[in-house]
Scaffold this motif. Structure first.
Motif, PDB file in Angstrom:
ATOM      1  N   MET A   1     -90.930 -39.920 -53.236  1.00  0.00           N
ATOM      2  CA  MET A   1     -90.340 -38.766 -52.575  1.00  0.00           C
ATOM      3  C   MET A   1     -89.463 -39.221 -51.411  1.00  0.00           C
ATOM      4  O   MET A   1     -89.695 -40.278 -50.816  1.00  0.00           O
ATOM      5  CB  MET A   1     -91.419 -37.806 -52.072  1.00  0.00           C
ATOM      6  N   THR A   2     -88.478 -38.425 -51.101  1.00  0.00           N
ATOM      7  CA  THR A   2     -87.618 -38.675 -49.955  1.00  0.00           C
ATOM      8  C   THR A   2     -87.628 -37.439 -49.065  1.00  0.00           C
ATOM      9  O   THR A   2     -88.049 -36.351 -49.494  1.00  0.00           O
ATOM     10  CB  THR A   2     -86.176 -38.973 -50.390  1.00  0.00           C
ATOM     11  N   THR A   3     -87.186 -37.590 -47.842  1.00  0.00           N
ATOM     12  CA  THR A   3     -87.114 -36.464 -46.914  1.00  0.00           C
ATOM     13  C   THR A   3     -85.704 -36.349 -46.368  1.00  0.00           C
ATOM     14  O   THR A   3     -85.123 -37.341 -45.891  1.00  0.00           O
ATOM     15  CB  THR A   3     -88.104 -36.641 -45.752  1.00  0.00           C
ATOM     16  N   ARG A   4     -85.148 -35.140 -46.453  1.00  0.00           N
ATOM     17  CA  ARG A   4     -83.827 -34.856 -45.919  1.00  0.00           C
ATOM     18  C   ARG A   4     -83.887 -33.545 -45.158  1.00  0.00           C
ATOM     19  O   ARG A   4     -84.875 -32.815 -45.248  1.00  0.00           O
ATOM     20  CB  ARG A   4     -82.786 -34.787 -47.041  1.00  0.00           C
ATOM     21  N   THR A   5     -82.834 -33.245 -44.440  1.00  0.00           N
ATOM     22  CA  THR A   5     -82.795 -32.009 -43.656  1.00  0.00           C
ATOM     23  C   THR A   5     -81.912 -30.984 -44.345  1.00  0.00           C
ATOM     24  O   THR A   5     -80.741 -31.252 -44.645  1.00  0.00           O
ATOM     25  CB  THR A   5     -82.269 -32.278 -42.234  1.00  0.00           C
ATOM     26  N   TYR A   6     -82.488 -29.814 -44.607  1.00  0.00           N
ATOM     27  CA  TYR A   6     -81.752 -28.683 -45.171  1.00  0.00           C
ATOM     28  C   TYR A   6     -82.062 -27.446 -44.350  1.00  0.00           C
ATOM     29  O   TYR A   6     -83.229 -27.175 -44.044  1.00  0.00           O
ATOM     30  CB  TYR A   6     -82.137 -28.441 -46.633  1.00  0.00           C
ATOM     31  N   ALA A   7     -81.031 -26.711 -43.991  1.00  0.00           N
ATOM     32  CA  ALA A   7     -81.170 -25.514 -43.160  1.00  0.00           C
ATOM     33  C   ALA A   7     -81.963 -25.821 -41.893  1.00  0.00           C
ATOM     34  O   ALA A   7     -82.732 -24.977 -41.418  1.00  0.00           O
ATOM     35  CB  ALA A   7     -81.814 -24.383 -43.942  1.00  0.00           C
ATOM     36  N   GLY A   8     -81.798 -27.025 -41.380  1.00  0.00           N
ATOM     37  CA  GLY A   8     -82.456 -27.406 -40.139  1.00  0.00           C
ATOM     38  C   GLY A   8     -83.906 -27.797 -40.266  1.00  0.00           C
ATOM     39  O   GLY A   8     -84.583 -27.999 -39.256  1.00  0.00           O
ATOM     40  N   HIS A   9     -84.417 -27.933 -41.503  1.00  0.00           N
ATOM     41  CA  HIS A   9     -85.829 -28.236 -41.723  1.00  0.00           C
ATOM     42  C   HIS A   9     -86.001 -29.555 -42.466  1.00  0.00           C
ATOM     43  O   HIS A   9     -85.287 -29.814 -43.457  1.00  0.00           O
ATOM     44  CB  HIS A   9     -86.508 -27.117 -42.517  1.00  0.00           C
ATOM     45  N   ALA A  10     -86.942 -30.374 -42.004  1.00  0.00           N
ATOM     46  CA  ALA A  10     -87.279 -31.610 -42.705  1.00  0.00           C
ATOM     47  C   ALA A  10     -87.901 -31.237 -44.041  1.00  0.00           C
ATOM     48  O   ALA A  10     -88.941 -30.566 -44.097  1.00  0.00           O
ATOM     49  CB  ALA A  10     -88.253 -32.439 -41.876  1.00  0.00           C
ATOM     50  N   THR A  11     -87.262 -31.662 -45.142  1.00  0.00           N
ATOM     51  CA  THR A  11     -87.612 -31.199 -46.477  1.00  0.00           C
ATOM     52  C   THR A  11     -87.935 -32.377 -47.389  1.00  0.00           C
ATOM     53  O   THR A  11     -87.098 -33.257 -47.607  1.00  0.00           O
ATOM     54  CB  THR A  11     -86.443 -30.390 -47.088  1.00  0.00           C
ATOM     55  N   ALA A  12     -89.147 -32.371 -47.931  1.00  0.00           N
ATOM     56  CA  ALA A  12     -89.561 -33.419 -48.864  1.00  0.00           C
ATOM     57  C   ALA A  12     -89.042 -33.092 -50.258  1.00  0.00           C
ATOM     58  O   ALA A  12     -89.230 -31.974 -50.754  1.00  0.00           O
ATOM     59  CB  ALA A  12     -91.080 -33.542 -48.873  1.00  0.00           C
ATOM     60  N   LEU A  13     -88.398 -34.073 -50.893  1.00  0.00           N
ATOM     61  CA  LEU A  13     -87.773 -33.881 -52.196  1.00  0.00           C
ATOM     62  C   LEU A  13     -88.446 -34.745 -53.250  1.00  0.00           C
ATOM     63  O   LEU A  13     -88.842 -35.879 -52.988  1.00  0.00           O
ATOM     64  CB  LEU A  13     -86.293 -34.259 -52.129  1.00  0.00           C
ATOM     65  N   ARG A  14     -88.561 -34.205 -54.442  1.00  0.00           N
ATOM     66  CA  ARG A  14     -89.113 -34.929 -55.579  1.00  0.00           C
ATOM     67  C   ARG A  14     -88.076 -34.924 -56.694  1.00  0.00           C
ATOM     68  O   ARG A  14     -87.384 -33.920 -56.906  1.00  0.00           O
ATOM     69  CB  ARG A  14     -90.406 -34.240 -56.047  1.00  0.00           C
ATOM     70  N   HIS A  15     -87.966 -36.044 -57.429  1.00  0.00           N
ATOM     71  CA  HIS A  15     -86.916 -36.191 -58.427  1.00  0.00           C
ATOM     72  C   HIS A  15     -87.500 -36.740 -59.722  1.00  0.00           C
ATOM     73  O   HIS A  15     -88.215 -37.740 -59.716  1.00  0.00           O
ATOM     74  CB  HIS A  15     -85.840 -37.142 -57.889  1.00  0.00           C
ATOM     75  N   TRP A  16     -87.214 -36.038 -60.824  1.00  0.00           N
ATOM     76  CA  TRP A  16     -87.552 -36.532 -62.158  1.00  0.00           C
ATOM     77  C   TRP A  16     -86.238 -36.797 -62.884  1.00  0.00           C
ATOM     78  O   TRP A  16     -85.571 -35.858 -63.338  1.00  0.00           O
ATOM     79  CB  TRP A  16     -88.377 -35.508 -62.923  1.00  0.00           C
ATOM     80  N   PRO A  17     -85.824 -38.054 -63.000  1.00  0.00           N
ATOM     81  CA  PRO A  17     -84.521 -38.364 -63.605  1.00  0.00           C
ATOM     82  C   PRO A  17     -84.453 -37.909 -65.060  1.00  0.00           C
ATOM     83  O   PRO A  17     -85.443 -37.926 -65.795  1.00  0.00           O
ATOM     84  CB  PRO A  17     -84.443 -39.895 -63.504  1.00  0.00           C
ATOM     85  N   GLY A  18     -83.290 -37.522 -65.478  1.00  0.00           N
ATOM     86  CA  GLY A  18     -83.057 -37.088 -66.854  1.00  0.00           C
ATOM     87  C   GLY A  18     -81.608 -36.664 -66.977  1.00  0.00           C
ATOM     88  O   GLY A  18     -80.768 -37.057 -66.193  1.00  0.00           O
ATOM     89  N   GLY A  19     -81.341 -35.850 -67.938  1.00  0.00           N
ATOM     90  CA  GLY A  19     -79.974 -35.364 -68.012  1.00  0.00           C
ATOM     91  C   GLY A  19     -79.630 -34.880 -69.399  1.00  0.00           C
ATOM     92  O   GLY A  19     -80.449 -34.964 -70.310  1.00  0.00           O
ATOM     93  N   PRO A  20     -78.413 -34.362 -69.536  1.00  0.00           N
ATOM     94  CA  PRO A  20     -77.327 -34.288 -68.563  1.00  0.00           C
ATOM     95  C   PRO A  20     -77.353 -33.027 -67.692  1.00  0.00           C
ATOM     96  O   PRO A  20     -76.580 -32.906 -66.755  1.00  0.00           O
ATOM     97  CB  PRO A  20     -76.078 -34.289 -69.437  1.00  0.00           C
ATOM     98  N   GLY A  21     -78.225 -32.065 -68.008  1.00  0.00           N
ATOM     99  CA  GLY A  21     -78.295 -30.843 -67.214  1.00  0.00           C
ATOM    100  C   GLY A  21     -78.922 -31.089 -65.850  1.00  0.00           C
ATOM    101  O   GLY A  21     -79.489 -32.149 -65.584  1.00  0.00           O
ATOM    102  N   ARG A  22     -78.824 -30.094 -64.974  1.00  0.00           N
ATOM    103  CA  ARG A  22     -79.405 -30.181 -63.637  1.00  0.00           C
ATOM    104  C   ARG A  22     -80.283 -28.967 -63.408  1.00  0.00           C
ATOM    105  O   ARG A  22     -79.820 -27.829 -63.569  1.00  0.00           O
ATOM    106  CB  ARG A  22     -78.309 -30.246 -62.570  1.00  0.00           C
TER     107      ARG A  22
END
Length: 269
Positions: A1-22
């Protein structure tokens, strides 16, 4: 997991790679982004999947209690989608589904297709049947009584009984009970939008003009309100497909991921 800021809030993100859709997946109250693991596994061949922990959930920072909770979540989602490359397929469960519906209704350019699993947008059911609203208002629920008295433990026990995954309160660890009790303050915070009409989605006809094809899913053993909500949305949204999963309760994307996952995959491809 990574953490980034969205709308001023520290937000933990989870990613399951795949594709081609999002696909962006938005979890329910009292959960975290990992709840989507089972559904995301079915989407791996067709979609790159991302999910985030709501404010005050999982590994995200606490909610600062400024403004309206759903406003914050929708602002986060809009920033994520715009950054990722719109439009995306948007999948939400329970409260997450109410936020997904709002984003799709107010920013249609961000959403290609929409999946709403047991959205707790009670207002649409009340609009469809005012008598149901009257009956609901006459009953003071244990959850509401817990909020009124500040007894969040009482509210948590009642909430999980109706809207949880069926696990008895007594079987939870003391740490889990404490965590759910504290998070009930966030459930209290979403009542205003679950039972309101943010951005005039109904009064302004935004839902009735929704552009994204929409899959509605509920569980056959869920509370009556869940069935009424998806039925009302099915009648209101122009392009919908409604599926009820037999024997499932409100936590259907977790308890029945092997049923929900293929349904979502087929709809999105």
């Amino acid at each position: 997991m990574t953490t980034r800021t969205y709308a001023g809030h520290a937000t933990a993100l989870r990613h399951w790679p795949g594709g081609p859709g999002r696909a962006l997946l938005v979890h329910c109250s009292l959960a975290h982004s990992g709840a989507w693991k089972g559904v995301a596994a079915h989407l791996a061949e067709t979609h790159d999947c991302r999910a985030f922990d709501l404010p005050g959930h999982g590994r995200s920072g606490p909610w600062d209690r400024r403004g309206v909770y759903q406003d914050t979540v929708c602002a986060q989602m809009r920033e994520m989608i715009a950054e990722w490359e719109a439009p995306v397929d948007l999948i939400g469960h329970s409260f997450g589904a109410t936020a997904a519906l709002r984003v799709a209704a107010t920013a249609p350019e961000l959403v290609r297709r929409l999946v709403l699993i047991e959205p707790v947008f009670f207002t649409v059911a009340y609009q469809a049947d005012p008598a149901f609203r009257e009956a609901q208002m006459q009953e003071t629920s244990e959850v509401e009584e817990g909020f009124r008295t500040g007894d969040y433990r009482r509210a948590a026990i009642a909430f999980l009984s109706d809207w949880g995954g069926g696990q008895p309160w007594e079987s939870l660890t003391a740490e889990q009970q404490e965590g759910f009790t504290e998070q009930m303050k966030l459930v209290e915070a979403v009542f205003v939008t679950n039972n309101g009409d943010p951005d005039g989605m109904l009064a302004g006809g935004l839902v009735a003009r929704l552009q994204a094809p929409t899959l509605l899913i509920d569980g056959g053993a869920s509370p009556e309100a869940s069935h009424r909500i998806v039925a009302a949305l099915d009648a209101l949204i122009p392009d919908t497909h409604l599926v009820t999963v037999p024997g499932a309760g409100h936590m259907v994307p977790i308890t029945h991921a092997d049923t929900v996952g293929p349904l979502v995959t087929d709809f999105l491809t």
